[in-house]
Enzyme design. Structure first.
Site, PDB file in Angstrom:
ATOM      1  N   ASP A 495       0.819  -1.210   0.000  1.00 36.77           N
ATOM      2  CA  ASP A 495       0.000   0.000   0.000  1.00 36.77           C
ATOM      3  C   ASP A 495       0.854   1.260   0.000  1.00 36.77           C
ATOM      4  O   ASP A 495       1.927   1.310   0.615  1.00 36.77           O
ATOM      5  CB  ASP A 495      -0.898   0.014   1.254  1.00 36.77           C
ATOM      6  CG  ASP A 495      -1.689   1.291   1.379  1.00 36.77           C
ATOM      7  OD1 ASP A 495      -2.618   1.475   0.587  1.00 36.77           O
ATOM      8  OD2 ASP A 495      -1.349   2.118   2.256  1.00 36.77           O
ATOM      9  N   GLU A 550       1.260  -0.303  -5.149  1.00 39.06           N
ATOM     10  CA  GLU A 550       0.289   0.763  -5.413  1.00 39.06           C
ATOM     11  C   GLU A 550       1.056   2.057  -5.666  1.00 39.06           C
ATOM     12  O   GLU A 550       1.398   2.784  -4.744  1.00 39.06           O
ATOM     13  CB  GLU A 550      -0.673   0.939  -4.234  1.00 39.06           C
ATOM     14  CG  GLU A 550      -1.780   1.942  -4.524  1.00 39.06           C
ATOM     15  CD  GLU A 550      -2.498   2.416  -3.274  1.00 39.06           C
ATOM     16  OE1 GLU A 550      -3.675   2.812  -3.392  1.00 39.06           O
ATOM     17  OE2 GLU A 550      -1.895   2.427  -2.192  1.00 39.06           O
TER      18      GLU A 550
END
Length: 880
Positions: A495, A550
Site C-alpha cells: 500500500d 500501489e
C-alpha cells in the site's frame, strides 16, 4: 490507501469525489430468496510440440490420440503421482504447458474425473486433495548473489532513461552497500529477515532451562519491565530486562517446575518502561503476535499467543497451533484478484470472522472463477474505520476477526480451492497512536521513524518510517517475511508506495512523465532501496511470491526485477483507469465518450512492466465516493431492480447494467496483465462502505466530519441481493462469473497477441483482439449496426463465445450464442488486419467471437457449464 493522484506514465487529474446521493434507501425491504444451481468435454491443447526421443514430428491428430490415451490411463490409475503423470506425458511426446497449480492432480489441465464432475466448481476450479495426515512443508529458495553490474541493466527496456543513469548507479551502490553490510554484520539476508525468531516472545533455553525469551529494541528507554496477567501487572525482580550496547533489552522467564509456561497461552502482557525523559509508560511489545481489545476497554492489550499443543494438518482447535495441510498454488498466468475485507464480508451488520469467511465467502469466490484473493486489514489496527491502513501492531493478525490460527485455517482452505492469497501490507506509514502502536515507543520521536516534520504524514495523520535506519530495515523486512513464513500468504499488495518513494509523498504533485520527477532530489532513495531489498528477499526465499505495488506516479523500472537494478515488483496497480471511468460517468454524456481516449488510458503503461487493471477497487466503494453501479443507476437501484416478471423496468437501470458489463470486460481485456475486483462490485453492490465511526475532523483541512454513531449497517455485503431470483443484481453477478471463466478457457488477459484495430468515434465502436478472441464493443447509446465489418488477424470461421446481450445477463438476445451462427472471414486488408468478418453489433453490447472449433452453444446446458458461456469443454487454453 493512497489518494488518486495520476496516471502511470503520464498523469491526469483525478476526478473529485462526486456528491453522495441524498436518497436514504432501504434495501432491507427485499427478502432474500435462496437460489439453487447445480460436462463432459475434452481439453484442446494448442501449440504442442514433439520432444519424443526419436525426434519424430507428430501430427495434431496423433498428439490428441496420445493425450486421450494418457487421460484414460489417468482414470485407471488414480493413485499415480503428479510427477509420474508428467513423466508419462513427456515420454509420449506431448509438450506440457506450465503446471497450473502445485498439488493438483494434473499439470496444466483437469483430469477426466474433473470433466465428469457434478458441479462447475469441481470442473473449472478443482480442489486440491492430499493424503490424510500429510502436512505442507515449505521449500525455501536461496538468497541470490548480487549481480556484477552498475545498476543500469534495467535501462535496456527504455534507452531514454540513460539520461538519468547516474541516479540508477547511485541507488544500486546504496543497495549493494546495505546488502554487503547485512552479509558482514548479520550473518546474511536470510538471517536478518528472521527478526521475529529473536525479538518479541520466543521459546528457548538459558543455563540449561527451557522457557521464554523476551527481547525488545528500545534504545531511548532507561528501564524496561514485562508485566501482565502472569504477574498481576506488577513486575518482580526477575521481570526487569537488561539492556545491551545496541539498545536491545532482554529477559528470560524459565518454565514452571511442572513444565508449564511462565506465561499462559492467550493471557495479556505489556511493557512498563521509563522513557528517555523520565516518564513511566506502558506499551504493547512491538513484535507482539496478537493484540486484543476487551469490550469494555478503549485500549488494546498485547497477548502472549503460544498454543501448548500442535494440531494435526487441517485441524482447528483453540488449544492447538494450526498445521497447514495444502500446498501453495502455482503462480497463475494472470491474476484474477478478488479484493476483500474479512470483517465487512458478512450479510449481517457485524464484524465477520475468519472462519465464517472460510465457510461462506470463499465458495462464492471460487464459483465466480477468481484465482486470487487480496485481503485487506490483516495487520492489527486500533481504529477499525481506518480500513486497516493505520497499523498499530505489525506482526499481529486483526483480533476482531478471530485468532491467528483461525486466519491460518482460512488461508489453508483458500489454497485447497486453488486460490492464491495476497495480503494488503502497509509499510508506507504507521499509526501515530502511542498507546497501542509503536509511535514514540521509547519516548523518542525517531526510533523507527523520521523525527520532526519529515516523520509526519500530514494528510494521513500518521508516522513515516525512516528506511535508512538499520533496525527499521530489520523490522520491516522481517515483517514482510513473517506473514509469508508463518501464515503462508503468497504475496502482497504494498500500500501507498508512491508516498514512500518521494519526500513529498506524491501530495500536491502532478506527475507528467518527465524523468526528473522520478530521479532527483524529491526521490527518497532509502525508501526505493528498501523496496528493492524486500522484493529481493521475497522473490528469492519464496519462488512463487507475487508483489504488487500501489504507485500512481509511474516510476520507471518499478516492475523490472531487482537483479536488473529495477525496484522489483511483479505488477503495478493501473490506478488511472478507475479515475477515467469516474471522470466519464460524472462529467460526460454517453455521446461524448471518446473511444480513443478510453483505449489510451487502458493501454498507457510502460513497456515490459506488468500492471493489474481494475475498473474500481475499495477506494471507489468508500463513503464519500460512488461505485460504478451507483454512478450509473443511483437512486433507481432502490426501486427499479426487479427482474422481468417481478416488476416494472427502468431505462436508467437498463443502461446501467449494460454499461456496467461493458466497462468491466473492456477493463479486463485492455487494462493490464491481470485484473482486480472489489468484493461485491461484481454484482453492482448498491451502497457505499461506511465503517463505524464517531465525529471527527479532517486532518488535512480541519473540516468537521460527522460520524455515523458507530453503526455497522453499511459495513457489510448484501449477498442476498445477488442471490435473489427476482432482482437484477443476479445478471451482473452471472456476467462477472462468465468473463472470469472466459479467461480460464482462453487466457485472454495475459495473451501475447493484443491488438486494438478500431476506435471509431462516430460509431462508438472498439474492436480488440485478445489471443484467439475478437471483442466488439458498441458503446453507442442508440445505434445498432448490421453487417458491421471488423478486422481480425486469424481466418475464420468464428462463433459467438460470449454476448453481454444474453438473457441470463439481463440482455435482449439480439446477439446470442444460441443462434449458432458461423461468421466466415474475408481476406484483404481491413483496419490494417489481414482478414475481416461481418457482425451484428447491437447498441450498448459487447460480443466476443472465437474460432468455431472452440465454441459449443449448448455448453452451458451441461451440469458443469457456466451460464451464458459458449466454450467447448474447458477451452483451448484452460488454466487457473
Amino acid at each position: 490507501m493512497q489518494s488518486q493522484l495520476g496516471m502511470l506514465q503520464h498523469s491526469t487529474t483525478s476526478a473529485p469525489p462526486g456528491p453522495r446521493s441524498g436518497v436514504s434507501g432501504r434495501l432491507n425491504r427485499f427478502v432474500a430468496r435462496p437460489t439453487q444451481g447445480k460436462r463432459l468435454g475434452r481439453r484442446l491443447i494448442a501449440n504442442v510440440r514433439s520432444d519424443s526421443p526419436s525426434n519424430e514430428t507428430l501430427s495434431p491428430l496423433e498428439i490428441l490420440k496420445r493425450e486421450n490415451e494418457l487421460l484414460r490411463r489417468t482414470v485407471e490409475a488414480t493413485e499415480r503421482s503428479v510427477g509420474e503423470l508428467e513423466a508419462g506425458l513427456t515420454d509420449a511426446g506431448v509438450g506440457l504447458p506450465p503446471a497450473a497449480g502445485a498439488g493438483r492432480a494434473t499439470a496444466g489441465g483437469p483430469t477426466a474425473a474433473a470433466l465428469e464432475s457434478d458441479t462447475p466448481e469441481d470442473a473449472w476450479s478443482p480442489a486440491v486433495h492430499v493424503p490424510e495426515g500429510q502436512a505442507f512443508e515449505e521449500v525455501y529458495g536461496l538468497i541470490s548473489p548480487i549481480p556484477d553490474h552498475d545498476g543500469t541493466e534495467c535501462l535496456k527496456w527504455d534507452p531514454t532513461l540513460w539520461s538519468h543513469a547516474d541516479h540508477f548507479k547511485y541507488r544500486w551502490h546504496v543497495f549493494k552497500s546495505i546488502r554487503a553490510a547485512i552479509d558482514q554484520n548479520e550473518g546474511g539476508l536470510e538471517k536478518f529477515t528472521q527478526g521475529y525468531k529473536y525479538y518479541g516472545f520466543t521459546r528457548g533455553e538459558h543455563e540449561g532451562k527451557k522457557g521464554i525469551w523476551y527481547r525488545e529494541w528500545a534504545p531511548g528507554a532507561k528501564a524496561l519491565a514485562l508485566i501482565g496477567e502472569f504477574n498481576a501487572w506488577q513486575p518482580k525482580d526477575e521481570h526487569w530486562a537488561i539492556k545491551n550496547d545496541f539498545g536491545v533489552w532482554q529477559l528470560f522467564l524459565p518454565d514452571n517446575p511442572d513444565g508449564t509456561s511462565a506465561i499462559t497461552h492467550r493471557t495479556k502482557v505489556k511493557l512498563r518502561l521509563e522513557t528517555a525523559y523520565g516518564e513511566w509508560v506502558e506499551r504493547i511489545p512491538a513484535w507482539i503476535k496478537w493484540a486484543t481489545q476487551e469490550w469494555n476497554e478503549v485500549q488494546f492489550n498485547g497477548v502472549y499467543y503460544q498454543p501448548p499443543q500442535v494440531g494435526a494438518p487441517g485441524e482447528i482447535d483453540p488449544n492447538k497451533s494450526y498445521t497447514f495441510k495444502y500446498p501453495r498454488p502455482a503462480r497463475p498466468r494472470a491474476l484474477r484478484i478478488y479484493e476483500c475485507h474479512v470483517g465487512m464480508s458478512s450479510q449481517e451488520p457485524k464484524v465477520n470472522s475468519y472462519l465464517e469467511f472460510k465457510e461462506e465467502v470463499l465458495p462464492r469466490i471460487r464459483s465466480l472463477g477468481y484465482n486470487a484473493i487480496q485481503i485487506m486489514a490483516i495487520q492489527e489496527h486500533a481504529y477499525y474505520g481506518s480500513f486497516g491502513y493505520h497499523v498499530t501492531n505489525f506482526f499481529a493478525a486483526s483480533s476482531r476477526c478471530g485468532t491467528p490460527d483461525e486466519l491460518k485455517a482460512m488461508i489453508d482452505e483458500a489454497h485447497r480451492l486453488g486460490m492464491v492469497v495476497l495480503m494488503d501490507i502497509v509499510h508506507s506509514h504507521a499509526s501515530k497512536n502511542t498507546m497501542d502502536g509503536i509511535n514514540m515507543f521509547d519516548g523518542t520521536d525517531g526510533m523507527y521513524f523520521h523525527g520532526g516534520g519529515r516523520g509526519y504524514h500530514w494528510m494521513w495523520d500518521s508516522r513515516c518510517f525512516n528506511y535508512g535506519n538499520w533496525e527499521t530495515l530489520r523490522f520491516l523486512l522481517s515483517n514482510a517475511r513473517w506473514w509469508m513464513d508463518e501464515y503462508k500468504f503468497d504475496g502482497y499488495r504494498f500500500d501507498g508506495v508512491t508516498s514512500m518513494m518521494y519526500h513529498h509523498h506524491g501530495l500536491q504533485t502532478t506527475f507528467t512523465g518527465n524523468y526528473d520527477e522520478y530521479f532527483g532530489m524529491a526521490t527518497d532513495v532509502d525508501a526505493v532501496v528498501y523496496l528493492q531489498l524486500v522484493n529481493h528477499t521475497l522473490h528469492d526465499l519464496f519462488p512463487t511470491a507475487i508483489t504488487i505495488g500501489e504507485d500512481v506516479s509511474g516510476m520507471p523500472t518499478f516492475c523490472r526485477p531487482w537483479t536488473e537494478g529495477g525496484v522489483g515488483f511483479d505488477y503495478r496497480l493501473n490506478m488511472a483507469i478507475a479515475d477515467k471511468w469516474i471522470e466519464m460517468l460524472s462529467k460526460l454524456d454517453d455521446y461524448s465518450w471518446n473511444m480513443g481516449n478510453i483505449v489510451h488510458t487502458m493501454t498507457n503503461r510502460r513497456y515490459m512492466e506488468a500492471c493489474v487493471g481494475y475498473a474500481e477497487s475499495h477506494d471507489q466503494a468508500l463513503v464519500g465516493d460512488k461505485t460504478i453501479a451507483f454512478w450509473l443507476m443511483d437512486k433507481d437501484m432502490y426501486d427499479c431492480m426487479a427482474a422481468p416478471g417481478y416488476g416494472s423496468s427502468s431505462p436508467v437501470v437498463d443502461r446501467g447494467i449494460a454499461l456496467h458489463k461493458m466497462i468491466r470486460l473492456l477493463t479486463m481485456a485492455l487494462g493490464g496483465e491481470s485484473y482486480l475486483n472489489f468484493m461485491g462490485n461484481e454484482f453492482g453492490h448498491p451502497e457505499w462502505i461506511d465503517f463505524p465511526r464517531d465525529d471527527s475532523y479532517d486532518t488535512s483541512t480541519g473540516a468537521f466530519v460527522p460520524g455515523n454513531g458507530g453503526s455497522l449497517e453499511k459495513c457489510r455485503r448484501r449477498w442476498d441481493l445477488a442471490d435473489a431470483p427476482f432482482l437484477k443484481y443476479k445478471f451482473m453477478n452471472a456476467y462477472d462469473r462468465a468473463i472470469m471463466h472466459l479467461d480460464k478457457a482462453f487466457g485472454f488477459i495475459s495473451a501475447p497477441h493484443n491488438w486494438v484495430s478500431r476506435k471509431d468515434e462516430g460509431d462508438k465502436i472498439i474492436v480488440a483482439e485478445k489471443g484467439d478472441l475478437v471483442m466488439v464493443f458498441n458503446f453507442h447509446p442508440t445505434n445498432s449496426y448490421s453487417d458491421y465489418r471488423v478486422g481480425c488477424y486469424k481466418p475464420g470461421p468464428y462463433k459467438v463465445a460470449l454476448s453481454s446481450d444474453e438473457e441470463v445477463f439481463g440482455g435482449w438476445r439480439n446477439v446470442t450464442k444460441d443462434n449458432d451462427v458461423e461468421f466466415y472471414t474475408a481476406e484483404g486488408n481491413y483496419d490494417n488486419r489481414p482478414h475481416s468478418l461481418q457482425v451484428y453489433a447491437p447498441s450498448r453490447t459487447v460480443v466476443v467471437y472465437a474460432p468455431t472449433e472452440f465454441c459449443d452453444k449448448d455448453a452451458d446446458r451441461t451440469p458443469v457449464g457456466i451460464p451464458g458461456l459458449s466454450v467447448k469443454g474447458l477451452g483451448p487454453y484452460y488454466g487457473f
